[in-house]
Write a protein that holds these residues in place. Sequence first.
Motif, PDB file in Angstrom:
ATOM      1  N   THR A 238      -8.426   2.085  -4.251  1.00  0.00           N
ATOM      2  CA  THR A 238      -8.119   3.377  -3.662  1.00  0.00           C
ATOM      3  C   THR A 238      -9.070   3.648  -2.506  1.00  0.00           C
TER       4      THR A 238
ATOM      5  N   TYR B 181      -6.944  -1.522  -9.433  1.00  0.00           N
ATOM      6  CA  TYR B 181      -6.337  -0.898  -8.281  1.00  0.00           C
ATOM      7  C   TYR B 181      -7.437  -0.592  -7.270  1.00  0.00           C
TER       8      TYR B 181
ATOM      9  N   SER C 268      -3.022   8.266  -7.346  1.00  0.00           N
ATOM     10  CA  SER C 268      -2.704   7.398  -8.476  1.00  0.00           C
ATOM     11  C   SER C 268      -1.261   6.937  -8.360  1.00  0.00           C
TER      12      SER C 268
ATOM     13  N   TYR D 226       0.849  -1.175   0.000  1.00  0.00           N
ATOM     14  CA  TYR D 226       0.000   0.000   0.000  1.00  0.00           C
ATOM     15  C   TYR D 226       0.894   1.236   0.000  1.00  0.00           C
TER      16      TYR D 226
ATOM     17  N   ILE E 264      -3.580   3.746  -1.826  1.00  0.00           N
ATOM     18  CA  ILE E 264      -3.756   2.980  -3.046  1.00  0.00           C
ATOM     19  C   ILE E 264      -3.033   1.650  -2.919  1.00  0.00           C
TER      20      ILE E 264
END
Length: 125
Positions: free
Chosen positions: A59, A57, A72, A32, A50
Amino acid sequence: QVQLVESGGGSVQTGGSLRLSCQASQYTYSAYMAWFRQAPGKEREGVASIYAGGAPYYTYYADSVKGRFTISQDKSADTVTLQMNNLNPEDTAMYYCARGSPRRGPLREDGYNYWGQGTQVTVSS
């Protein structure tokens, strides 16, 4: 030893935007990556996290930044970015990048074992 280096902090007026970047010294896809912040006199809080260990992915965002911040990860550059829009004075804080395997949730500090030095974000009214 993983090193994290943040950049992109600065001063903006209410409603402005900033883009923070965190450059990691080693491969981070299986861990993470997160952004935390700490305002003067307050405890450090998780802002966004993330996990890019697979597709899609995942988030996570604190309620206070949902819809305004976007986290991102750039696979090729080992960089995690936090795009911050519509900033307000309550967003003023030192922002820290972190890497690890959170044990109590992706926005909790426990389990993040690598931290950057921080970058200051100041939002004026």
